[in-house]
Design an enzyme around this catalytic site. Structure first.
Site, mmCIF file in Angstrom:
data_model
loop_
_atom_site.group_PDB
_atom_site.id
_atom_site.type_symbol
_atom_site.label_atom_id
_atom_site.label_comp_id
_atom_site.label_asym_id
_atom_site.label_seq_id
_atom_site.Cartn_x
_atom_site.Cartn_y
_atom_site.Cartn_z
ATOM 1 N N ARG A 127 0.850 -1.189 0.000
ATOM 2 C CA ARG A 127 0.000 0.000 0.000
ATOM 3 C C ARG A 127 0.886 1.240 0.000
ATOM 4 O O ARG A 127 1.706 1.414 0.898
ATOM 5 C CB ARG A 127 -0.910 -0.013 1.235
ATOM 6 C CG ARG A 127 -1.754 1.244 1.351
ATOM 7 C CD ARG A 127 -2.584 1.273 2.632
ATOM 8 N NE ARG A 127 -3.141 2.618 2.764
ATOM 9 C CZ ARG A 127 -3.115 3.349 3.871
ATOM 10 N NH1 ARG A 127 -2.570 2.870 4.981
ATOM 11 N NH2 ARG A 127 -3.626 4.557 3.885
ATOM 12 N N GLU A 154 -6.978 8.497 6.718
ATOM 13 C CA GLU A 154 -7.185 9.137 8.017
ATOM 14 C C GLU A 154 -7.671 10.588 7.926
ATOM 15 O O GLU A 154 -6.964 11.515 8.341
ATOM 16 C CB GLU A 154 -5.895 9.060 8.853
ATOM 17 C CG GLU A 154 -5.430 7.655 9.103
ATOM 18 C CD GLU A 154 -4.210 7.561 10.023
ATOM 19 O OE1 GLU A 154 -3.848 6.427 10.387
ATOM 20 O OE2 GLU A 154 -3.644 8.613 10.387
ATOM 21 N N ASN A 163 -6.928 1.894 10.176
ATOM 22 C CA ASN A 163 -5.586 2.043 10.743
ATOM 23 C C ASN A 163 -5.731 2.042 12.255
ATOM 24 O O ASN A 163 -6.461 2.865 12.812
ATOM 25 C CB ASN A 163 -4.944 3.358 10.301
ATOM 26 C CG ASN A 163 -4.638 3.385 8.813
ATOM 27 O OD1 ASN A 163 -4.767 2.382 8.118
ATOM 28 N ND2 ASN A 163 -4.217 4.536 8.320
ATOM 29 N N TYR A 217 -3.650 1.336 16.170
ATOM 30 C CA TYR A 217 -2.387 1.170 16.885
ATOM 31 C C TYR A 217 -2.548 0.942 18.382
ATOM 32 O O TYR A 217 -1.803 0.189 18.976
ATOM 33 C CB TYR A 217 -1.505 2.416 16.687
ATOM 34 C CG TYR A 217 -1.019 2.615 15.273
ATOM 35 C CD1 TYR A 217 0.189 2.080 14.842
ATOM 36 C CD2 TYR A 217 -1.778 3.338 14.356
ATOM 37 C CE1 TYR A 217 0.647 2.259 13.546
ATOM 38 C CE2 TYR A 217 -1.333 3.523 13.048
ATOM 39 C CZ TYR A 217 -0.137 2.982 12.651
ATOM 40 O OH TYR A 217 0.305 3.156 11.362
#
Length: 464
Positions: free
Chosen positions: A75, A165, A294, A296
């Site tokens: 990506r 994002e 995404n 984390y």
């Protein structure tokens, strides 16, 4: 052995501004991030991405490394100002030539290209001349740029992500001002978010109408979200955690799946939250073929009565505090990365299940997951056992979520290599490949070699 489905997609991710360098090479013009990083005091040690990893000139070496690691997918994002320097008008043939070469090189190694159209590097001319994401017309400029990409690359590229994002663009760029274009406002983030969604909707409609029938690709959007765990079992904290998730992820996902912003945002933001026109709503609702995520980390969330201030606020509220009234805290026992982000694999599982339940079990791709550590080479090798453990624990959590019925289709490690970490410059290393910024030598870390085995086995033996 933890085994994944046969067709599970394994990849890594990067973005153009963080790795390409060649800031004025090949006809590329400045983006808002070039201007931001060249403004004294905006980045760590006033570092910029003029050279970064020099991927523009070293892409063949980098793709060979990806091939050596057995990656199934890569990506990457396109630099808008590299293929359309002023964000409108004629394309730059040299820029298109570069991405054609990169795509062809990936295909030579059997690596599937996933293209992100926008990863924060807006052409500077669009910002200075047209007010960038604050201008409703930006949606039309973005659609025209997206069509340039579909028409030039779509014969070989079958996986598209419109925006990376949009929360970061809106909050860090226009509320907190730490990212480009460095603005601070309580109104602008909502306008920017609205125009980002409109731009996404127009680009998707263009692709589906003109290109998808013949090119047979898929298109979606990638949103980021950290998990929010209620600090206590009190109803007020449970509601605060839910409210925090809706202000974070629901802000961008609800319009795509339900046609409007979350009710709690309408209630609390009031007339600062724009309304969708009927035309916008039709373009945006149902405009993602998959759910790009995404993820984390996470934090505890607790309720703050309206009008009160957060006590001992170490963590920003992930948005505008006065609209959410949520306090965020970390568990004292949590292990942290060098970003001071907690390692919470159970939060990943819970978030995947939350998405699956709220949005009727969409196909999900984790388009970024990884951690920053203080990596240093020793004897030509880079030992990063904490990163290996991080990836293993998050993949285990992903597998557990899949066993509960979550439709997770693939996983991309952030990042393929160390790179320019935005306002933090070169002080944080997320890569599974080490980059020496003096010599630009690349060294696959131990985590990369572990990930290579995961891909080849389509799974792994968990540590006892």
């Amino acid at each position: 052995m933890i085994k994944f489905p046969d067709n599970f997609l394994w990849g890594t991710a990067t973005s153009s501004h963080q790795i390409e360098g060649a800031a004025t090479q090949g006809g590329r013009a400045w983006s808002i991030w070039d201007a931001h990083a060249h403004t004294p005091g905006r980045t760590h040690n006033n570092e910029n991405a003029d050279i970064a990893c020099d991927h523009y000139n070293r892409y063949k070496e980098d793709v060979k490394l990806m091939g050596d690691l057995g990656l199934k997918a890569y990506r990457f994002s396109i630099s808008w100002s590299r293929i359309q320097p002023d964000g409108q008008g004629k394309p730059n043939p040299e820029g298109i030539h570069f991405y054609n070469n990169l795509i062809d090189e990936l295909l030579k190694y059997g690596i599937t290209p996933w293209i992100t159209l926008y990863h924060w590097d807006l052409p500077l001319a669009l910002h200075t001349e047209k007010d960038g994401w604050l201008n409703p017309d930006i949606a039309d400029y973005f659609e025209a740029y997206a069509e340039l990409c579909f028409s030039n690359f779509g014969d070989r590229v079958k996986h598209w992500i419109t925006l990376n994002e949009p929360w970061v663009v809106s909050i860090l760029g226009y509320a907190e001002g730490v990212f480009a274009p460095g603005r601070k406002s309580r109104e602008e983030p909502y306008i920017v978010a609205h125009n980002l969604l409109r731009a996404h909707g127009k680009a998707v409609a263009n692709y589906r109408t003109k290109y998808q029938p013949s090119q047979k690709g898929v298109i979606g959007i990638t949103n980021n979200c950290d998990w929010r765990e209620p600090l206590t079992d009190e109803a007020s904290d449970v509601e605060a955690a839910q409210r925090s998730l809706e202000f974070f992820l629901g802000w961008f996902a609800d319009p795509i799946y339900f046609g409007d912003y979350p009710a709690v945002m309408r209630e609390r933001v009031g007339d600062r939250l724009p309304e969708f026109s009927e035309e916008d709503r039709e373009l945006i609702k149902g405009s993602s073929d998959f759910f790009g995520l995404n993820h984390y980390t996470g934090l505890y969330a607790s309720d703050v009565p309206p009008g009160e201030e957060v006590q001992n606020a170490v963590y920003g509220n992930g948005g505008i505090f006065e609209d959410q009234y949520v306090q965020l805290t970390a568990g004292p026992e949590w292990k942290l990365t060098t970003m001071n982000w907690a390692i919470l694999p159970w939060g990943c599982k819970k978030l995947l299940e939350w998405i699956s339940e709220r949005y009727d079990n969409p196909p999900i791709y984790i388009t970024e997951n990884g951690c920053a550590l203080d990596d240093k080479p020793e004897d030509g090798k880079v030992h990063d056992p904490v990163r290996k453990d991080y990836l293993q624990s998050y993949l285990t959590a992903c597998h557990q979520a899949m066993e509960q019925g979550v439709d997770l289709k693939g996983y991309f490690v952030w990042s393929f290599m160390d790179n320019f970490e935005w306002a933090l410059g070169y002080s944080k290393r997320f890569g599974i490949t080490y980059v020496d910024y003096e010599t630009l030598e690349r060294i696959p870390k131990e985590s990369a070699l572990w990930f290579k085995d995961v891909i080849s086995n389509n799974g792994f033996e968990p540590d006892k």
